[in-house]
Enzyme design. Structure first.
Site, PDB file in Angstrom:
ATOM      1  N   GLU A   9      30.261  58.648  43.164  1.00  0.00           N
ATOM      2  CA  GLU A   9      30.290  58.845  41.447  1.00  0.00           C
ATOM      3  C   GLU A   9      28.730  59.963  41.689  1.00  0.00           C
ATOM      4  O   GLU A   9      28.569  60.319  40.499  1.00  0.00           O
ATOM      5  CB  GLU A   9      29.702  57.422  40.963  1.00  0.00           C
ATOM      6  CG  GLU A   9      28.369  56.665  41.079  1.00  0.00           C
ATOM      7  CD  GLU A   9      28.346  55.821  40.270  1.00  0.00           C
ATOM      8  OE1 GLU A   9      29.456  54.562  39.989  1.00  0.00           O
ATOM      9  OE2 GLU A   9      27.223  55.221  40.078  1.00  0.00           O
ATOM     10  N   ILE A  52      25.366  37.996  36.968  1.00  0.00           N
ATOM     11  CA  ILE A  52      26.401  38.290  36.170  1.00  0.00           C
ATOM     12  C   ILE A  52      27.287  37.908  35.663  1.00  0.00           C
ATOM     13  O   ILE A  52      28.877  37.690  35.067  1.00  0.00           O
ATOM     14  CB  ILE A  52      26.633  39.997  36.442  1.00  0.00           C
ATOM     15  CG1 ILE A  52      25.091  40.852  36.328  1.00  0.00           C
ATOM     16  CG2 ILE A  52      27.632  40.604  35.717  1.00  0.00           C
ATOM     17  CD1 ILE A  52      25.571  42.557  37.511  1.00  0.00           C
ATOM     18  N   THR A  57      32.707  46.738  37.510  1.00  0.00           N
ATOM     19  CA  THR A  57      31.233  47.252  37.105  1.00  0.00           C
ATOM     20  C   THR A  57      29.809  46.762  38.003  1.00  0.00           C
ATOM     21  O   THR A  57      28.990  47.094  37.985  1.00  0.00           O
ATOM     22  CB  THR A  57      31.208  46.335  35.868  1.00  0.00           C
ATOM     23  OG1 THR A  57      31.189  44.664  36.606  1.00  0.00           O
ATOM     24  CG2 THR A  57      32.338  46.080  34.517  1.00  0.00           C
ATOM     25  N   SER A  58      30.856  46.695  39.240  1.00  0.00           N
ATOM     26  CA  SER A  58      29.802  46.530  40.161  1.00  0.00           C
ATOM     27  C   SER A  58      28.934  47.777  41.166  1.00  0.00           C
ATOM     28  O   SER A  58      28.028  48.249  40.528  1.00  0.00           O
ATOM     29  CB  SER A  58      29.645  45.399  41.407  1.00  0.00           C
ATOM     30  OG  SER A  58      28.509  44.911  41.965  1.00  0.00           O
ATOM     31  N   ARG A  59      30.123  47.885  42.041  1.00  0.00           N
ATOM     32  CA  ARG A  59      29.271  48.983  42.757  1.00  0.00           C
ATOM     33  C   ARG A  59      30.782  50.211  43.593  1.00  0.00           C
ATOM     34  O   ARG A  59      31.654  49.640  43.754  1.00  0.00           O
ATOM     35  CB  ARG A  59      29.003  49.315  44.426  1.00  0.00           C
ATOM     36  CG  ARG A  59      27.035  48.261  43.801  1.00  0.00           C
ATOM     37  CD  ARG A  59      26.289  50.260  43.069  1.00  0.00           C
ATOM     38  NE  ARG A  59      24.773  49.434  42.954  1.00  0.00           N
ATOM     39  CZ  ARG A  59      24.701  49.303  42.048  1.00  0.00           C
ATOM     40  NH1 ARG A  59      25.126  49.455  40.820  1.00  0.00           N
ATOM     41  NH2 ARG A  59      22.964  49.196  41.723  1.00  0.00           N
ATOM     42  N   ASP A  80      33.883  50.809  36.134  1.00  0.00           N
ATOM     43  CA  ASP A  80      32.237  51.718  35.289  1.00  0.00           C
ATOM     44  C   ASP A  80      31.739  52.546  36.689  1.00  0.00           C
ATOM     45  O   ASP A  80      31.225  53.268  36.061  1.00  0.00           O
ATOM     46  CB  ASP A  80      31.988  50.564  34.398  1.00  0.00           C
ATOM     47  CG  ASP A  80      30.729  51.475  34.155  1.00  0.00           C
ATOM     48  OD1 ASP A  80      30.578  51.988  33.400  1.00  0.00           O
ATOM     49  OD2 ASP A  80      29.572  50.452  34.827  1.00  0.00           O
ATOM     50  N   HIS A 105      29.506  54.756  34.508  1.00  0.00           N
ATOM     51  CA  HIS A 105      28.396  53.800  34.815  1.00  0.00           C
ATOM     52  C   HIS A 105      26.753  53.075  34.026  1.00  0.00           C
ATOM     53  O   HIS A 105      26.004  53.837  33.584  1.00  0.00           O
ATOM     54  CB  HIS A 105      27.285  54.292  35.984  1.00  0.00           C
ATOM     55  CG  HIS A 105      26.835  52.782  37.198  1.00  0.00           C
ATOM     56  ND1 HIS A 105      26.454  53.413  38.288  1.00  0.00           N
ATOM     57  CD2 HIS A 105      25.893  51.821  36.719  1.00  0.00           C
ATOM     58  CE1 HIS A 105      26.161  51.819  39.455  1.00  0.00           C
ATOM     59  NE2 HIS A 105      25.826  51.203  38.350  1.00  0.00           N
ATOM     60  N   ASP A 142      32.528  33.203  46.697  1.00  0.00           N
ATOM     61  CA  ASP A 142      30.550  33.849  46.458  1.00  0.00           C
ATOM     62  C   ASP A 142      31.401  32.601  47.954  1.00  0.00           C
ATOM     63  O   ASP A 142      30.278  31.439  47.873  1.00  0.00           O
ATOM     64  CB  ASP A 142      29.926  33.167  45.450  1.00  0.00           C
ATOM     65  CG  ASP A 142      29.068  33.926  45.477  1.00  0.00           C
ATOM     66  OD1 ASP A 142      27.977  33.657  46.855  1.00  0.00           O
ATOM     67  OD2 ASP A 142      28.677  34.409  44.987  1.00  0.00           O
TER      68      ASP A 142
HETATM   69  P1  NAD Z   1      23.137  38.793  42.042  1.00  0.00           P
HETATM   70  O1  NAD Z   1      22.485  39.261  43.071  1.00  0.00           O
HETATM   71  O2  NAD Z   1      22.528  37.091  40.759  1.00  0.00           O
HETATM   72  O3  NAD Z   1      24.599  37.984  42.871  1.00  0.00           O
HETATM   73  C1  NAD Z   1      25.364  38.700  43.363  1.00  0.00           C
HETATM   74  C2  NAD Z   1      26.053  37.407  43.446  1.00  0.00           C
HETATM   75  O4  NAD Z   1      27.467  37.961  44.411  1.00  0.00           O
HETATM   76  C3  NAD Z   1      25.549  36.771  44.446  1.00  0.00           C
HETATM   77  O5  NAD Z   1      25.917  35.392  43.900  1.00  0.00           O
HETATM   78  C4  NAD Z   1      26.080  36.478  45.450  1.00  0.00           C
HETATM   79  O6  NAD Z   1      25.742  35.530  46.061  1.00  0.00           O
HETATM   80  C5  NAD Z   1      27.594  37.210  45.888  1.00  0.00           C
HETATM   81  N1  NAD Z   1      27.743  37.904  46.795  1.00  0.00           N
HETATM   82  C6  NAD Z   1      27.360  37.786  48.592  1.00  0.00           C
HETATM   83  N2  NAD Z   1      27.566  38.814  49.179  1.00  0.00           N
HETATM   84  C7  NAD Z   1      28.683  38.864  48.448  1.00  0.00           C
HETATM   85  C8  NAD Z   1      30.403  38.909  49.310  1.00  0.00           C
HETATM   86  N3  NAD Z   1      30.654  39.068  50.716  1.00  0.00           N
HETATM   87  N4  NAD Z   1      30.949  38.152  48.837  1.00  0.00           N
HETATM   88  C9  NAD Z   1      31.187  37.573  47.702  1.00  0.00           C
HETATM   89  N5  NAD Z   1      30.579  37.485  46.654  1.00  0.00           N
HETATM   90  C10 NAD Z   1      29.251  37.856  47.684  1.00  0.00           C
HETATM   91  O7  NAD Z   1      23.199  40.315  41.205  1.00  0.00           O
HETATM   92  P2  NAD Z   1      23.807  40.469  39.755  1.00  0.00           P
HETATM   93  O8  NAD Z   1      22.393  40.725  38.717  1.00  0.00           O
HETATM   94  O9  NAD Z   1      25.047  39.445  38.999  1.00  0.00           O
HETATM   95  O10 NAD Z   1      24.332  41.842  40.067  1.00  0.00           O
HETATM   96  C11 NAD Z   1      26.016  41.971  40.885  1.00  0.00           C
HETATM   97  C12 NAD Z   1      25.991  43.666  40.623  1.00  0.00           C
HETATM   98  O11 NAD Z   1      26.226  43.996  39.856  1.00  0.00           O
HETATM   99  C13 NAD Z   1      24.559  44.003  41.215  1.00  0.00           C
HETATM  100  O12 NAD Z   1      24.625  43.550  42.815  1.00  0.00           O
HETATM  101  C14 NAD Z   1      24.731  45.566  40.903  1.00  0.00           C
HETATM  102  O13 NAD Z   1      25.612  46.697  41.864  1.00  0.00           O
HETATM  103  C15 NAD Z   1      25.840  45.479  39.635  1.00  0.00           C
HETATM  104  N6  NAD Z   1      25.213  46.041  38.577  1.00  0.00           N
HETATM  105  C16 NAD Z   1      26.232  46.952  38.118  1.00  0.00           C
HETATM  106  C17 NAD Z   1      25.286  47.097  36.109  1.00  0.00           C
HETATM  107  C18 NAD Z   1      26.291  48.546  36.119  1.00  0.00           C
HETATM  108  O14 NAD Z   1      25.500  49.357  34.992  1.00  0.00           O
HETATM  109  N7  NAD Z   1      27.301  48.675  35.965  1.00  0.00           N
HETATM  110  C19 NAD Z   1      24.455  46.861  36.506  1.00  0.00           C
HETATM  111  C20 NAD Z   1      23.567  45.696  36.946  1.00  0.00           C
HETATM  112  C21 NAD Z   1      24.322  45.569  38.152  1.00  0.00           C
END
Ligand code: NAD
Length: 338
Positions: free
Chosen positions: A270, A163, A239-241, A265, A302, A182
């Site tokens: 939540e 993402i 938009t992550s967690r 988001d 979300h 990262d």
């Molecule tokens: P991904 O696994 O492809 O990427 C996550 C990245 O975070 C990796 O490159 C990893 O090395 C990095 N990471 C790990 N630990 C870290 C740290 N301490 N500091 C910084 N970076 C770190 O995952 P993605 O598909 O890109 O998704 C990312 C997040 O988005 C998911 O974990 C999920 O929680 C969230 N998400 C949210 C929605 C939504 O609807 N809002 C939908 C999908 C995913």
């Protein structure tokens, strides 16, 4: 696993989930899967519906903690199919101990989430939420709606996976300068911007967007100390967690006008609120309600993943995971390894 009809209980199933899951279920398992859809979440008090079921399908706010997994196992459940990428809500050690198969959907249109992050950012930055309400009241006054041009701004991406990278591609088009933090840097990003340590990144950015998973290491990565290091007036997008942000500290930073705006988001508490209509309730969460009073805060429930393309991918990967479980094939999305 050998049996004729597989029984699958789908929790937190909304009409849009059901539409795509039902289509794929028929294609992948014609006549051999019986799916029960429940619109409520998986919780200790809702486990009783799984009796006689082989597998459960769960989403981001379903409870898959140790006691729930033990109760599921006791009821005969042998597989957990997550309809999401994040798995912070699953006790994987206990799943392994019980021999429960757990698989996720590691990727479903990362562009859906990245594009939504841009939407949140621009709503906040250009005050579109306020403009929308004003115009509906016949108020065309522009006072207070001055935004800033994204072109030339520095954006920090915390987490540069699928993402984060999709967002980098979009923001390059806007003419932003891109920085990323990262711990596992992806070399392909070096063409787009620079990797920095978190300490270096925080003070340089006009905008910070969070794209790392929620782990013990990343919980509250945005806290009092990291907020203090951010540039005054910076915008923060999540938009992550929800658990990546210490909400109380963010409220303080907004009150002091140190943080320039917040677009989220996801929210740390939540679980019992999102995906349900509480419009007639007295919401008890004072932190969330405080956030909603700020003119420079935009909250969505979300929904960043919610596109037709993502729902199709979620449904097909979920049933592929079920297929792997049933046939005993190696599942590339399995989270419980031997
Ligand atoms: P991904 O696994 O492809 O990427 C996550 C990245 O975070 C990796 O490159 C990893 O090395 C990095 N990471 C790990 N630990 C870290 C740290 N301490 N500091 C910084 N970076 C770190 O995952 P993605 O598909 O890109 O998704 C990312 C997040 O988005 C998911 O974990 C999920 O929680 C969230 N998400 C949210 C929605 C939504 O609807 N809002 C939908 C999908 C995913």
């Amino acid at each position: 696993m050998t049996r004729k009809t597989i029984k699958l209980a789908v929790f937190s199933a909304k009409p849009y989930d059901k539409k795509y899951l039902a289509q794929v279920a028929q294609d992948k398992f014609p006549g051999s899967v019986e799916v029960f859809y429940y619109d409520f979440a998986l919780r200790p008090k809702t486990i009783s519906v799984v009796k006689g079921v082989d597998a459960v399908c769960a989403f981001v706010n379903d409870d898959l903690s140790a006691p729930v997994l033990r109760a599921l196992h006791e009821a005969g459940v042998r597989a957990v199919l997550l309809r999401c990428a994040g798995y912070n809500n699953v006790d994987l050690a206990v799943a392994k101990e019980l021999g429960i198969f757990v698989a996720r959907v590691p990727s479903y249109s990362p562009e859906s989430v990245a594009e939504f992050a841009v939407a949140l950012l621009q709503v906040l930055n250009r005050h579109i939420h306020r403009a929308y309400n004003r115009v509906r009241e016949g108020n065309f006054n522009l006072q207070g709606l001055v935004g800033s041009t994204l072109h030339g701004k520095t954006v920090g991406l915390i987490g540069l996976g699928k993402i984060g990278f999709a967002l980098a591609r979009i923001l390059r088009g806007f003419g932003c300068r891109l920085l990323a933090y990262d711990p596992f840097p992806n070399d392909a990003f070096r063409e787009f911007g620079e990797f920095k340590s978190l300490e270096e990144l925080l003070p340089e950015c006009d905008i910070i967007s969070l794209h790392c998973p929620l782990t013990e290491e990343t919980r509250y990565i945005i806290n009092e100390s990291s907020l203090a290091k951010m540039k005054k007036g910076a915008l923060l997008i999540n938009t992550s967690r929800g658990g990546l942000i210490h909400t109380k500290s963010v409220i303080t930073a907004l009150k002091k006008r140190h943080l320039g705006g917040l677009g989220i988001d996801v929210y740390e508490e939540e679980g019992d609120l999102f995906y349900k209509d509480h419009s007639g309730d007295i919401i008890q969460d004072d932190q969330l309600m405080r956030l909603l009073t700020f003119p420079n805060v935009v909250v969505t429930g979300h929904q960043a993943f919610l596109t037709e393309e993502a729902l199709i991918e979620i449904a097909s990967t979920t049933f592929q995971n079920l297929h792997d479980f049933v046939t005993g094939s190696e599942c590339k999305n399995s989270l419980v390894k031997d």
